[in-house]
Design an enzyme around this catalytic site. Structure first.
Site, PDB file in Angstrom:
ATOM      1  N   ASN A  10       1.052  -1.221   0.357  1.00 60.73           N
ATOM      2  CA  ASN A  10       0.333  -0.200   0.214  1.00 60.73           C
ATOM      3  C   ASN A  10       0.474   0.883  -0.312  1.00 60.73           C
ATOM      4  O   ASN A  10       1.194   1.426   0.678  1.00 60.73           O
ATOM      5  CB  ASN A  10      -0.737   0.452   1.430  1.00 60.73           C
ATOM      6  N   LYS A  12       0.003   4.428   0.304  1.00 62.00           N
ATOM      7  CA  LYS A  12      -0.825   5.703   0.421  1.00 62.00           C
ATOM      8  C   LYS A  12      -0.166   6.910   0.013  1.00 62.00           C
ATOM      9  O   LYS A  12      -0.803   6.527  -1.668  1.00 62.00           O
ATOM     10  CB  LYS A  12       0.332   5.540   2.105  1.00 62.00           C
ATOM     11  N   HIS A  96      -9.796   1.489   5.142  1.00 62.71           N
ATOM     12  CA  HIS A  96      -8.043   1.403   5.533  1.00 62.71           C
ATOM     13  C   HIS A  96      -8.153   2.102   7.309  1.00 62.71           C
ATOM     14  O   HIS A  96      -9.180   2.984   7.500  1.00 62.71           O
ATOM     15  CB  HIS A  96      -7.301   2.183   4.841  1.00 62.71           C
ATOM     16  N   GLU A  98      -6.679   3.973   8.447  1.00 64.65           N
ATOM     17  CA  GLU A  98      -6.777   5.926   8.390  1.00 64.65           C
ATOM     18  C   GLU A  98      -8.014   6.610   7.671  1.00 64.65           C
ATOM     19  O   GLU A  98      -7.729   7.488   7.433  1.00 64.65           O
ATOM     20  CB  GLU A  98      -5.204   6.283   6.754  1.00 64.65           C
ATOM     21  N   GLU A 168      -5.133  -5.476  10.434  1.00 65.61           N
ATOM     22  CA  GLU A 168      -4.660  -4.109  11.205  1.00 65.61           C
ATOM     23  C   GLU A 168      -4.113  -4.163  11.617  1.00 65.61           C
ATOM     24  O   GLU A 168      -5.730  -3.003  12.343  1.00 65.61           O
ATOM     25  CB  GLU A 168      -4.300  -3.837   9.929  1.00 65.61           C
ATOM     26  N   GLY A 174       2.646   1.809  11.119  1.00 61.78           N
ATOM     27  CA  GLY A 174       2.852   2.892  10.863  1.00 61.78           C
ATOM     28  C   GLY A 174       3.905   3.317  12.074  1.00 61.78           C
ATOM     29  O   GLY A 174       4.444   4.161  12.146  1.00 61.78           O
ATOM     30  N   SER A 214       3.571  -2.203  10.367  1.00 62.32           N
ATOM     31  CA  SER A 214       4.987  -2.907  10.239  1.00 62.32           C
ATOM     32  C   SER A 214       5.651  -4.504   9.755  1.00 62.32           C
ATOM     33  O   SER A 214       6.118  -4.809  10.421  1.00 62.32           O
ATOM     34  CB  SER A 214       4.849  -2.501  12.058  1.00 62.32           C
TER      35      SER A 214
END
Ligand code: PEP
Length: 251
Positions: A10, A12, A96, A98, A168, A174, A214
């Site tokens: 991904n 991003k 996701h 985010e 996730e 991250g 990660s």
């Protein structure tokens, strides 16, 4: 049941057109010999077709990082399933963390996106995951259950068989903190059991559940060795050909 591994990158909100083409070409080169696993890239919308073009002779799958439920219309800032397909995409990341956290997408909207993707023939990659607060408060599995049940509301068994789920944990995305292999396996087994309750065991056994948070060259092997981990959704380490190539070549 043996499930074909799926390693996804991904990107991003990273890469200009030139950077994306270079990165795609390098990943194409280091994955050409891999015929026992699927590799997927989710570049920004602005470079979907360039990346698809660079990789047209490869087996690498292209996905968008989100997708709208409508085919066209007044939805400023959105991308439709037809647009993704016309740019060479076959899948879409949906839900996701985010998108959920920064852009306030809830399970209901995620569910609409899943149906939109399915209706137009894209493979939805449904992302779920708990926050640190939820995990520490003993709520992790309740949150995951809600995200799965609400995110998949109205999805038929046939459609479920085409989907991918990505676990996730938000606290691992991250942050450089990975879930331990035991924590990840426990969550994946929980999701698979839930899918078996909601659908049938055969369907649950065939759905690929990716781990994201990660993932790097040092932890990919032990994560991929877990019974219910069928692949990885990689963010930071997917932005450098060197690390992503080592991850997708996991043994
Ligand atoms: C992600 O973007 O889905 C992700 C898991 O990011 P990272 O690998 O950087 O934690």
């Amino acid at each position: 049941m043996k499930r074909r591994p799926l390693l996804a990158g991904n990107w991003k909100m990273h890469t200009t057109v030139i950077e994306a083409c270079h990165l795609a070409a390098e990943i194409g080169a280091c994955s050409a010999h891999l015929d026992d696993r699927d590799i997927l890239l989710a570049p920004p919308y602005t470079v979907l077709s360039e990346v698809a073009h660079v990789l047209k002779d490869s087996n690498i799958l292209i996905a968008s990082q989100n997708v709208c439920w409508e085919q066209e219309g007044a939805f400023t800032g959105e991308i439709s399933p037809t647009m993704v397909k016309s740019a060479g995409g076959v899948a879409a990341i949906i839900g996701h963390s985010e998108r959920r956290r920064i852009f306030h997408e809830d399970n209901e909207m995620v569910n609409k996106r899943v149906h939109g993707a399915l209706r137009f023939g894209l493979i939805p990659i449904l992302c779920i995951g708990e926050t640190l607060e939820e995990r520490e408060g003993g709520q992790a599995f309740t949150v995951l259950e809600g995200q799965v049940r609400e995110g998949l509301a109205g999805v038929s068994p046939d459609a479920m068989g085409k989907m991918v789920v990505a676990y996730e944990p938000v606290w691992a995305i991250g942050t450089g903190k990975t879930a331990s292999k035991e924590q990840a396996q426990e969550a994946h087994a929980f999701v698979r059991k839930l899918l078996a309750e909601m659908y049938e065991k055969d369907i649950a056994d065939s759905v690929r559940i990716l781990y994201g948070g990660s993932v790097n060259v040092d932890n990919v092997n032990e994560l991929m060795a877990q019974a219910d981990i069928d692949g990885a959704l990689v963010g930071g380490a997917a932005l450098k050909a060197e690390s992503f190539c080592r991850i997708i070549n996991f043994t």
